[in-house]
Design a protein around this motif. Structure first.
Motif, PDB file in Angstrom:
ATOM      1  N   ARG A   1      11.896 -37.353  25.657  1.00 50.59           N
ATOM      2  CA  ARG A   1      11.605 -37.042  24.247  1.00 50.59           C
ATOM      3  C   ARG A   1      10.092 -37.041  24.011  1.00 50.59           C
ATOM      4  N   GLN A   2       9.372 -37.961  24.650  1.00 49.63           N
ATOM      5  CA  GLN A   2       7.918 -37.979  24.513  1.00 49.63           C
ATOM      6  C   GLN A   2       7.293 -36.737  25.131  1.00 49.63           C
ATOM      7  N   ALA A   3       7.878 -36.263  26.231  1.00 54.16           N
ATOM      8  CA  ALA A   3       7.375 -35.043  26.861  1.00 54.16           C
ATOM      9  C   ALA A   3       7.547 -33.850  25.928  1.00 54.16           C
ATOM     10  N   VAL A   4       8.699 -33.763  25.254  1.00 54.11           N
ATOM     11  CA  VAL A   4       8.938 -32.657  24.319  1.00 54.11           C
ATOM     12  C   VAL A   4       7.951 -32.726  23.151  1.00 54.11           C
ATOM     13  N   ILE A   5       7.691 -33.930  22.649  1.00 46.08           N
ATOM     14  CA  ILE A   5       6.738 -34.074  21.540  1.00 46.08           C
ATOM     15  C   ILE A   5       5.351 -33.607  21.965  1.00 46.08           C
ATOM     16  N   ARG A   6       4.921 -33.974  23.177  1.00 46.06           N
ATOM     17  CA  ARG A   6       3.617 -33.509  23.670  1.00 46.06           C
ATOM     18  C   ARG A   6       3.595 -31.988  23.792  1.00 46.06           C
ATOM     19  N   LEU A   7       4.668 -31.425  24.320  1.00 47.89           N
ATOM     20  CA  LEU A   7       4.734 -29.970  24.458  1.00 47.89           C
ATOM     21  C   LEU A   7       4.733 -29.283  23.088  1.00 47.89           C
ATOM     22  N   ARG A   8       5.406 -29.898  22.115  1.00 42.29           N
ATOM     23  CA  ARG A   8       5.404 -29.347  20.754  1.00 42.29           C
ATOM     24  C   ARG A   8       3.997 -29.322  20.183  1.00 42.29           C
ATOM     25  N   ASN A   9       3.260 -30.396  20.373  1.00 48.55           N
ATOM     26  CA  ASN A   9       1.888 -30.461  19.855  1.00 48.55           C
ATOM     27  C   ASN A   9       0.993 -29.436  20.537  1.00 48.55           C
ATOM     28  N   ASP A  10       1.156 -29.285  21.861  1.00 53.19           N
ATOM     29  CA  ASP A  10       0.357 -28.293  22.590  1.00 53.19           C
ATOM     30  C   ASP A  10       0.710 -26.872  22.137  1.00 53.19           C
ATOM     31  N   LEU A  11       1.997 -26.607  21.947  1.00 50.90           N
ATOM     32  CA  LEU A  11       2.423 -25.283  21.504  1.00 50.90           C
ATOM     33  C   LEU A  11       1.873 -24.980  20.117  1.00 50.90           C
ATOM     34  N   THR A  12       1.910 -25.962  19.243  1.00 52.72           N
ATOM     35  CA  THR A  12       1.372 -25.777  17.894  1.00 52.72           C
ATOM     36  C   THR A  12      -0.103 -25.415  17.944  1.00 52.72           C
ATOM     37  N   GLU A  13      -0.881 -26.135  18.749  1.00 53.68           N
ATOM     38  CA  GLU A  13      -2.318 -25.848  18.874  1.00 53.68           C
ATOM     39  C   GLU A  13      -2.550 -24.433  19.395  1.00 53.68           C
ATOM     40  N   SER A  14      -1.764 -24.017  20.365  1.00 56.82           N
ATOM     41  CA  SER A  14      -1.934 -22.671  20.935  1.00 56.82           C
ATOM     42  C   SER A  14      -1.597 -21.592  19.915  1.00 56.82           C
ATOM     43  N   LEU A  15      -0.546 -21.815  19.127  1.00 56.38           N
ATOM     44  CA  LEU A  15      -0.166 -20.839  18.115  1.00 56.38           C
ATOM     45  C   LEU A  15      -1.212 -20.755  17.004  1.00 56.38           C
ATOM     46  N   VAL A  16      -1.734 -21.893  16.585  1.00 57.47           N
ATOM     47  CA  VAL A  16      -2.782 -21.902  15.564  1.00 57.47           C
ATOM     48  C   VAL A  16      -4.010 -21.145  16.062  1.00 57.47           C
ATOM     49  N   ALA A  17      -4.348 -21.345  17.340  1.00 56.23           N
ATOM     50  CA  ALA A  17      -5.500 -20.646  17.911  1.00 56.23           C
ATOM     51  C   ALA A  17      -5.300 -19.136  17.934  1.00 56.23           C
ATOM     52  N   LEU A  18      -4.039 -18.693  17.960  1.00 52.50           N
ATOM     53  CA  LEU A  18      -3.743 -17.262  17.941  1.00 52.50           C
ATOM     54  C   LEU A  18      -3.660 -16.699  16.527  1.00 52.50           C
ATOM     55  N   GLY A  19      -3.830 -17.560  15.518  1.00 48.92           N
ATOM     56  CA  GLY A  19      -3.802 -17.090  14.144  1.00 48.92           C
ATOM     57  C   GLY A  19      -2.467 -17.262  13.453  1.00 48.92           C
TER      58      GLY A  19
END
Length: 364
Positions: A276-294
């Protein structure tokens, strides 16, 4: 093939079934549309299920224990409850169907958000439950003040789906306090992906309020979607109603293999915490990448994100279709308030990167 409904009942003929996320049989597919766990289940759960099948078919020849007492006891101990406060069924969808039948077929309407789990209106139609839809606010949040109206009950996912936004326990307290004679159902399919589960789950309110009922599933954080095991937690009176309905409908709901796998997954706490902690980290990384794409990404406490593209002439539907052409499938709804958003399941690091690479190409 055209369907001839001549022999169908009028009730069934008028139903509009729930449409699940597609499950295409395509090779090299990046499947981020149905919020399945990107990691395998506990190996202890797999071993427990294999052990059930390793006795020359004895376990399969006999009916399962009808009340799933051992599984219910394990869940009760895990959540600090009594056995009579726990009910299990074939996935939380079946448990929720029982909830509609037991508590909502009355004169007053059932309240639910306008952006929510799209199975709720199907249940309501199936069981003849009147509903009143309460719009989320402009930030896609639930405002308890909007629910100050007479009702038979309130049902909402927490975190909400498809937005991923978490409602606070104080707000749930407000709903339960303001509607003491109505059943408040909190559907916690994704609660294990909240940053602090214990302070987020309404299970902690069950002994405080006799009208709160919480549902959970083994399909998401336990990675057992293929088993179909769900649970409800509430005071003994509401649980007794579910048991009464279950035993009037299907007295052997959860099979032996599923019970064994579910119990073992609960007992393997170390693996559960790790993944579950791994999924939370991946969620945070995915969010940052999407924000960087606009993209605008709503704050998520689930294993998915709800994201809206900006700075592009492409519509969200066009982006959805182009992702699909590249073998990346996410979820999109042609509904007025959310048509500009994509719901994206958190995948493995490799799956998330494939999504971001495809989006980068599409948006450029």
């Amino acid at each position: 093939m055209s369907i001839n409904k001549r022999l169908w009942s009028k009730k069934v003929s008028q139903l509009t079934p729930y449409v699940a996320g597609e499950q295409p049989k395509v090779s090299n597919l990046c499947k981020l549309n149905t919020n399945e766990n990107p990691f395998p289940p506990s190996q202890k759960a797999v071993a427990a299920m294999q052990a059930v099948l390793a006795d020359d078919g004895q376990a399969l020849r006999l009916y399962p224990e009808p009340e799933s007492d051992e599984l219910c006891q394990v869940l009760a101990h895990y959540h600090g409850l009594q056995r009579e406060q726990v009910f299990v069924g074939n996935g939380s969808d079946e448990v929720l169907a029982f909830v509609f039948a037991c508590f909502f077929t009355k004169e007053l309407p059932l309240l639910m958000p306008d952006v929510s789990y799209s199975f709720y209106p199907v249940y309501a139609q199936t069981f003849g439950v009147d509903t009143k839809i309460i719009p989320l606010d402009d930030e896609f949040c639930i405002n308890p003040k909007d629910y100050d109206t007479a009702c038979v009950g309130i049902i909402l996912p927490n975190p909400n789906a498809p937005t991923g936004i978490l409602l606070s326990l104080d707000d749930i307290r407000t709903l339960a306090t303001n509607h003491p004679d109505s059943v408040i159902v909190i559907d916690e399919a994704y609660i294990d992906y909240a940053d602090d589960v214990k302070s987020a789950s309404a299970i902690g309110l069950i002994d405080e309020f006799d009208n709160i009922l919480v549902t959970q599933t083994f399909s998401k954080s336990r990675a057992l979607a293929g088993l179909r095991v769900g649970a409800a937690f509430s005071n003994a009176n509401l649980i007794a109603a579910l048991a009464t309905y279950k035993n009037s409908f299907n007295s052997y709901p959860v099979d032996r293999v599923a019970q064994a796998g579910a119990m073992a997954s609960i007992l393997d706490e170390d693996y559960f915490i790790k993944q579950r902690q791994a999924v939370i980290r991946l969620r945070n990384d995915l969010t940052e990448s999407l924000v960087a794409l606009g993209f605008k990404v709503l704050p998520s406490a689930a294993n998915f994100v709800f994201a809206k593209p900006y700075h592009t002439s492409l519509s969200t539907k066009e982006i959805f279709n182009q992702l699909r052409e590249q073998g990346v499938i996410v979820r999109h709804w042609d509904k007025q308030r959310i048509a500009d958003y994509l719901r994206i399941t958190v995948g493995t690091a490799e799956q998330n990167q494939r999504l971001i690479t495809a989006l980068t190409e599409i948006l450029s």
